[in-house]
Design a protein around this motif. Structure first.
Motif, PDB file in Angstrom:
ATOM      1  N   THR A 101       2.412   7.121   9.878  1.00  0.00           N
ATOM      2  CA  THR A 101       1.811   7.180   8.543  1.00  0.00           C
ATOM      3  C   THR A 101       0.593   8.057   8.568  1.00  0.00           C
ATOM      4  O   THR A 101       0.130   8.468   9.611  1.00  0.00           O
ATOM      5  N   GLU A 125       0.450 -10.130  14.669  1.00  0.00           N
ATOM      6  CA  GLU A 125       0.635  -9.837  13.250  1.00  0.00           C
ATOM      7  C   GLU A 125       1.271 -11.044  12.570  1.00  0.00           C
ATOM      8  O   GLU A 125       2.286 -11.562  13.023  1.00  0.00           O
ATOM      9  N   ALA A 138       2.469   2.240  11.740  1.00  0.00           N
ATOM     10  CA  ALA A 138       1.256   3.065  11.606  1.00  0.00           C
ATOM     11  C   ALA A 138       1.365   4.346  12.425  1.00  0.00           C
ATOM     12  O   ALA A 138       0.639   5.305  12.153  1.00  0.00           O
ATOM     13  N   SER A 139       2.258   4.385  13.386  1.00  0.00           N
ATOM     14  CA  SER A 139       2.417   5.579  14.208  1.00  0.00           C
ATOM     15  C   SER A 139       3.012   6.751  13.435  1.00  0.00           C
ATOM     16  O   SER A 139       2.957   7.885  13.880  1.00  0.00           O
ATOM     17  N   SER A 186      -0.919  -8.327   7.168  1.00  0.00           N
ATOM     18  CA  SER A 186       0.403  -7.722   7.299  1.00  0.00           C
ATOM     19  C   SER A 186       1.062  -7.472   5.946  1.00  0.00           C
ATOM     20  O   SER A 186       0.955  -8.291   5.021  1.00  0.00           O
ATOM     21  N   THR A 199       5.817  -3.457   2.691  1.00  0.00           N
ATOM     22  CA  THR A 199       6.008  -2.081   3.142  1.00  0.00           C
ATOM     23  C   THR A 199       7.283  -1.913   3.956  1.00  0.00           C
ATOM     24  O   THR A 199       7.874  -0.835   3.968  1.00  0.00           O
ATOM     25  N   SER A 211       0.816  -1.212   0.000  1.00  0.00           N
ATOM     26  CA  SER A 211       0.000   0.000   0.000  1.00  0.00           C
ATOM     27  C   SER A 211       0.850   1.262   0.000  1.00  0.00           C
ATOM     28  O   SER A 211       0.365   2.338  -0.321  1.00  0.00           O
ATOM     29  N   GLU A 251       3.617  -3.765  12.402  1.00  0.00           N
ATOM     30  CA  GLU A 251       2.553  -3.068  11.680  1.00  0.00           C
ATOM     31  C   GLU A 251       2.018  -1.889  12.484  1.00  0.00           C
ATOM     32  O   GLU A 251       1.835  -0.788  11.955  1.00  0.00           O
ATOM     33  N   GLU A 252       1.799  -2.094  13.782  1.00  0.00           N
ATOM     34  CA  GLU A 252       1.296  -1.019  14.641  1.00  0.00           C
ATOM     35  C   GLU A 252       2.324   0.087  14.791  1.00  0.00           C
ATOM     36  O   GLU A 252       1.982   1.283  14.810  1.00  0.00           O
ATOM     37  N   ARG A 261       2.261   2.464   2.756  1.00  0.00           N
ATOM     38  CA  ARG A 261       2.020   3.172   4.020  1.00  0.00           C
ATOM     39  C   ARG A 261       3.336   3.308   4.787  1.00  0.00           C
ATOM     40  O   ARG A 261       3.545   2.690   5.818  1.00  0.00           O
ATOM     41  N   ARG A 262       4.224   4.078   4.245  1.00  0.00           N
ATOM     42  CA  ARG A 262       5.528   4.283   4.849  1.00  0.00           C
ATOM     43  C   ARG A 262       5.535   5.594   5.624  1.00  0.00           C
ATOM     44  O   ARG A 262       4.713   6.475   5.372  1.00  0.00           O
TER      45      ARG A 262
END
Length: 466
Positions: free
Chosen positions: A466, A291, A463-464, A332, A360, A45, A459-460, A47-48
């Motif tokens: 992105t 995950e 996300a902090s 994931s 990712t 995706s 993964e979590e 989401r970097r």
């Protein structure tokens, strides 16, 4: 990018070859990926983390005021316009093959406050064959007082974070500082005596006395550090290879603390022998928040590692793995290299570049420095591996993580993203460095809990930002 800057990789690195760098960007990108131009069915995706803007930056353009020197320097050009990745120039230095220190340095600058900041370096080593180590110094009094970070020691056998002809980005945090001199000191818990008043900086390179090394420095910058988001740092607990003991032994221990982990899975192994089943993986994901990430599709690929394959073979295994994860309901987009190997394939394509087509992030087992937020290079995530509570079996002794001044103390006191890599959990005493006893795992979880360090899956954690 200007001149022969090369093809940019996620996280600030780049792969540069003499034939690639001279081509237009689109053509160079195609050449760098080895002709693998068809998008995979399940592309990442993207989401970097966002690029961290520097609060202070030296990009080594005209009139930068830094000097090359040291008894290990043979020649230098402080304004080299032949190879660069920002602006129109970089600093080029060639060592003299004696193993002595060579550096790019400036003293007497305006004093910097490093509270809540980390150092970002962008550099390149043309050929690492004779590279020994890289060290960064920051201090005052013309470096009579300094802290130092030994951020790369070159290996002749394992995967190296720094590889030939690539622009590399490195983050240096307070949790990674290795030594102090003069009026500066590091406490027993790993904390520096001061974080302010720094007027001097030096980027140092040592060859192995077997021949010269040419290196190029593009940027020295200060950016917000991990503690600005996670004041006590953050830990990710990862497990490689899909062992059934992760479900049977690790999960109950971690459930008792409310912790979730990341498992990097070998698709071919699932449902066989002493490995996880799809049902166990789904249970861990759906009811304990774990995950389920990727490690390889084929067992044979895991055994050989990706650098032993052609680019096409590696890409095919990545594609099958990603499709297998998605097809079995695992969300994931993260990956770990078998044996930590991300060097070039047998036909010369960087494995981490191929990984970026499908995932990712990709995790290594390099731990010269600990990972940061945002990661310097998301496809070379750093991790501490071989953690065990055994004796005489190698790896990383559990006490080095949980003891005074160990990785957990440095994490909570200075802030970093501490990614721990485990494999198999055993009921009794571990027999190899890829095993940890259930008692040792319990002690590790308690040590994290006692310090109040948050535990997030990869993964979590990503996300902090992105």
């Amino acid at each position: 990018m200007g001149g022969t800057g090369g093809v940019a990789l996620a996280g600030g690195g780049a792969w540069v070859g003499s034939t690639v760098a001279a081509q237009p960007a689109a053509a160079a990108a195609e050449a760098a990926i080895g002709g693998l131009t068809t998008p995979p069915a399940y592309a990442p995706s993207g989401r970097r983390p966002k690029y961290r803007r520097a609060t202070w930056s030296q990009q080594f353009q005209t009139s930068h005021g830094w000097n090359a020197g040291g008894t290990g320097t043979a020649s230098a050009n402080a304004n080299d316009t032949s190879v660069f990745v920002r602006g129109t120039q970089s600093v080029r230095v060639t060592t003299n093959g004696t193993g002595k220190q060579s550096y790019v340095r400036r003293t007497g600058m305006t004093a910097q406050n490093m509270t809540g900041k980390m150092i970002r370096l962008v550099f390149r080593v043309d050929d690492v064959a004779n590279l020994s180590k890289l060290v960064f110094y920051m201090g005052s009094g013309s470096l009579a007082n300094y802290f130092s970070w030994t951020f790369h020691a070159h290996s002749t056998t394992a995967a190296n974070y720094v590889q030939s002809g690539e622009w590399v980005t490195v983050h240096l945090q307070w949790a990674d500082v290795t030594s102090a001199a003069g009026t500066y000191s590091i406490s027993a818990a790993g904390s520096p005596s001061t974080k302010t008043g720094f007027t001097d900086m030096s980027f140092a390179v040592y060859d192995n006395a077997g021949g010269p090394v040419t290196y190029r420095l593009q940027a020295v910058e200060l950016v917000p550090d991990t503690a600005t988001v996670f004041p006590k740092g953050v830990v990710s607990i990862t497990f490689d290879d899909s062992h059934k003991s992760i479900h049977d032994l690790a999960r109950p221990v971690m459930d008792s603390y409310g912790y979730s982990g990341t498992v990097y899975n070998i698709a071919d192994a699932i449902g066989t022998g002493s490995f996880l089943t799809v049902g166990q993986m789904r249970s861990m994901q759906d009811f304990s928040g774990w995950e389920m990430a990727g490690h390889s599709y084929a067992n044979a690929t895991h055994t050989a590692s990706y650098p032993k394959l052609t680019a096409e073979q590696a890409d095919d295994d990545f594609r099958k793995l990603r499709e297998w994860l998605v097809g079995n309901g695992f969300s994931s987009e993260h990956f770990a290299y078998p044996h930590g190997a991300f060097q070039k394939t047998s036909d010369g394509v960087p494995v981490d570049l191929i990984a970026s087509r499908h995932f990712t992030t990709a995790r290594s087992i390099i731990s010269e420095t600990i990972e940061s937020f945002a990661p310097a290079m998301p496809y070379r995530l750093k991790a501490l591996t071989g953690i065990n509570d055994g004796s005489g079996i190698g790896g990383t002794a559990l006490s080095k993580v949980t003891g005074a001044g160990g990785r957990l103390d440095r994490c909570v006191n200075s802030g970093d993203w501490l990614i721990l890599c485990l494999h198999k959990v055993v009921e009794g005493t571990p027999a190899t460095s890829t095993e940890i006893g259930k008692a040792g795992l319990t002690a590790l979880m308690k040590a994290i809990d006692d310090r109040g360090i948050p535990v997030l899956t990869v993964e979590e954690a990503m996300a902090s930002y992105t």
